[in-house]
Design an enzyme around this catalytic site. Structure first.
Site, PDB file in Angstrom:
ATOM      1  CD  GLU A 101       9.810  -3.721  13.541  1.00  0.00           C
ATOM      2  OE1 GLU A 101       9.186  -3.454  14.570  1.00  0.00           O
ATOM      3  OE2 GLU A 101       9.493  -3.295  12.431  1.00  0.00           O
ATOM      4  CB  CYS A 114      10.868  -9.464   4.694  1.00  0.00           C
ATOM      5  SG  CYS A 114      11.015  -7.743   4.223  1.00  0.00           S
ATOM      6  CB  CYS A 121      15.399   4.149   5.829  1.00  0.00           C
ATOM      7  SG  CYS A 121      15.849   4.198   4.081  1.00  0.00           S
ATOM      8  CB  CYS A 125      10.476   6.615   0.183  1.00  0.00           C
ATOM      9  SG  CYS A 125      12.000   6.151  -0.666  1.00  0.00           S
ATOM     10  CB  CYS A 128       8.575   4.251   3.095  1.00  0.00           C
ATOM     11  SG  CYS A 128       9.377   2.946   4.058  1.00  0.00           S
ATOM     12  CB  CYS A 344       5.528  -3.184   1.858  1.00  0.00           C
ATOM     13  SG  CYS A 344       5.850  -4.677   0.987  1.00  0.00           S
TER      14      CYS A 344
END
Ligand code: SAH
Length: 370
Positions: A101, A114, A121, A125, A128, A344
Site C-alpha cells: 500500500e 508515504c 513488519c 509495535c 501499530c 498512520c
C-alpha cells in the site's frame, strides 16, 4: 535486490532495481559506457518511458539487447481509494502477487507520498496495525521506487509528488540496501531529483543501521520515539529492548552531526493514559534537549482489537504547549485519510503470499504453450 521472488521469466532483469551507480556498473559489465545509466534514468523517471525501442538516443543494437534481456516493471495499481480529504490510497500488486500500500497526501504547497518498505513488519509495535499481520518479505528496490513511479504516473502532470516519507508498511532500516538504492533514485537529479530535505526515512530505532545510514545516505531522519522511559518503550516499541533509549539518542546525535542546523524529527503517538501526562512531557523535554530536534505528535489511529485510545485534544494541546514553551518546535500531525484506513498504522495490506500459486499457474501456462 534479491528479496523479491524471481519472475517467471528469470532471464529478464528489472532495471528499476538499480540506482545510478548500480546501473552504471551493470552497463560496464555488459561492455557499454557507464553514461548509458544517466540516459536510461532520464527515460524511465523523467520521460515515463518503459519501451526500450522508444529510447531514441540509444543505438539500435543496444535497444534490441535491452528488449531481449531487461524490463522496466513497477508494481501495478490494482485498487484506488480516495478519502474525503483528498488523500489517495493505492493497493499495488507486485509481479508475484504480493500486495503493498502507498498513500498520497495532497496539501496546498506540497504532495507527500508515504511509501512502504516491506510487506508486513517484524517489529511488533503494540499500537501499530501493520504489526498485527506479521512479516512477509522485504520489498525489492524496484518495488519501492516503483511505488513512486506508479503514483506519479497515476497522478499525471498536474499533481506532483514533492516529498517522500518512508512511513508506510515496514521498518525501512531492516531492508537497508534496497531502501537506500530507492532513496538514491528519489534524490538523483537524473531520476526524481527531490532534495534530501524532502526525503524522510522513519525508523523505530534500529541503532546499528542508523549509523550505517548516516555514512552512506544523507536523507532526513525521523525517529519513532513514543516513550521517554525504557520500561514503557519496551512495551510500545519492543526493539527498544535490544537498543534502549540511551543508545538510540546517541545514534541520533551522531546523525545530527552530518550538517549544521540539522534537526531530527521525533514521532510520538498520543496514547490516552499511557504516555501523555505532563510528567511524560517533562521527560521528553529533557531527552530532546540533547539533540537538535523537532517533535511530531501523532494522534493515535485506532484499529480493531487495539488496546489503546487516542489522548483527548486537551491532553494533546497541553503536551504541545509544554514542549513548544521549552523551545522544541512541536506540531500535531493531522489525521489524514482515516475514512479509508490510510492513516498512520492503518496500512494493513493483503499480505498473503500468493507467489507460489502464481508461479505454478505460470508454469502450467508455459507448459500448455510449449
Ligand atoms: N517502522 C517505521 C516506519 C513505519 S510507521 C517506524 O516505526 O518509524 C510510521 C509512523 O506511524 C511511526 O511513527 C509509527 O510509530 C506511527 N504509527 C504506527 N501505528 C500508528 C497508529 N495506530 N496511530 C498513529 N501512529 C501510528
Amino acid at each position: 535486490m534479491n528479496s523479491a521472488p524471481a519472475p517467471a521469466n528469470a532471464a529478464s532483469i528489472n532495471l528499476l532495481d538499480f540506482d545510478r551507480k548500480g546501473l552504471g556498473a551493470f552497463f560496464v559489465e555488459h561492455g557499454e559506457k557507464p553514461f548509458r545509466a544517466t540516459q536510461l534514468l532520464k527515460w524511465i523517471y523523467q520521460e515515463g518511458v518503459d519501451d526500450f525501442e522508444a529510447m531514441t538516443n540509444l543505438s539500435k543494437p543496444l535497444r534490441a539487447w535491452l528488449t531481449a534481456h531487461c524490463r522496466i516493471e513497477a508494481p501495478e495499481i490494482v485498487l484506488e481509494q480516495q478519502a474525503s480529504d483528498g488523500t489517495c490510497k493505492w493497493v499495488l500488486e507486485t509481479h508475484c502477487g504480493n500486495r503493498v500500500e502507498t498513500v498520497f497526501i495532497p496539501e496546498e504547497s506540497r504532495g507527500t507520498l508515504c511509501v512502504s518498505s516491506q510487506i508486513g513488519c517484524a517489529l511488533a509495535c503494540s499500537f501499530c496495525s501493520t504489526a498485527q499481520q506479521g512479516f512477509n518479505r522485504n520489498l525489492a528496490t524496484s518495488e519501492i521506487i516503483g511505488q513512486v513511479l506508479a503514483a506519479q504516473k497515476r497522478l499525471g502532470s498536474e499533481r506532483k509528488i514533492t516529498n517522500v516519507v518512508m512511513m508506510g508498511m515496514g521498518e525501512p532500516l531492516l531492508n537497508f540496501d534496497n531502501v537506500v538504492a530507492a532513496m538514491n533514485l528519489m534524490m538523483d537529479d537524473f531520476a526524481f531529483g527531490l532534495s534530501k530535505r524532502r526525503v524522510t526515512l522513519s525508523t523505530s530505532g534500529v541503532v546499528p543501521a542508523m549509523y550505517r545510514l548516516t555514512e552512506v545516505c544523507d536523507v532526513s531522519l525521523a525517529v519513532s520515539l513514543h516513550a521517554v522511559r525504557d520500561e514503557l518503550r519496551d512495551q510500545l516499541v519492543p526493539i527498544n529492548k535490544k537498543y534502549p533509549l540511551s543508545e538510540l539518542m546517541e545514534a541520533c546525535r551522531d546523525n545530527a552531526k552530518l550538517a549544521p542546523r540539522r534537526t531530527i524529527t521525533f514521532e510520538y503517538v498520543m496514547l490516552d493514559g499511557i504516555n501523555d501526562s505532563p510528567e511524560d512531557a517533562k521527560g521528553l523535554i529533557e531527552l530532546l534537549s540533547t539533540v537538535p530536534s523537532k517533535l511530531n505528535l501523532i494522534p493515535f489511529n485506532p484499529f480493531p482489537n487495539s488496546p489503546y485510545r487516542c489522548s483527548s485534544n486537551n491532553r494533546i494541546n497541553l503536551f504541545k504547549t509544554m514542549l513548544n514553551e521549552a523551545g522544541i518546535v512541536t506540531t500535531v500531525r493531522k489525521t489524514r485519510g482515516d475514512d479509508i484506513d490510510a492513516a498512520c498504522g492503518q496500512l494493513v495490506g493483503k499480505v498473503k503470499d500468493r507467489s507460489r500459486r502464481h508461479l505454478k499457474l505460470k508454469a502450467a501456462e508455459n507448459e500448455r504453450a510449449a
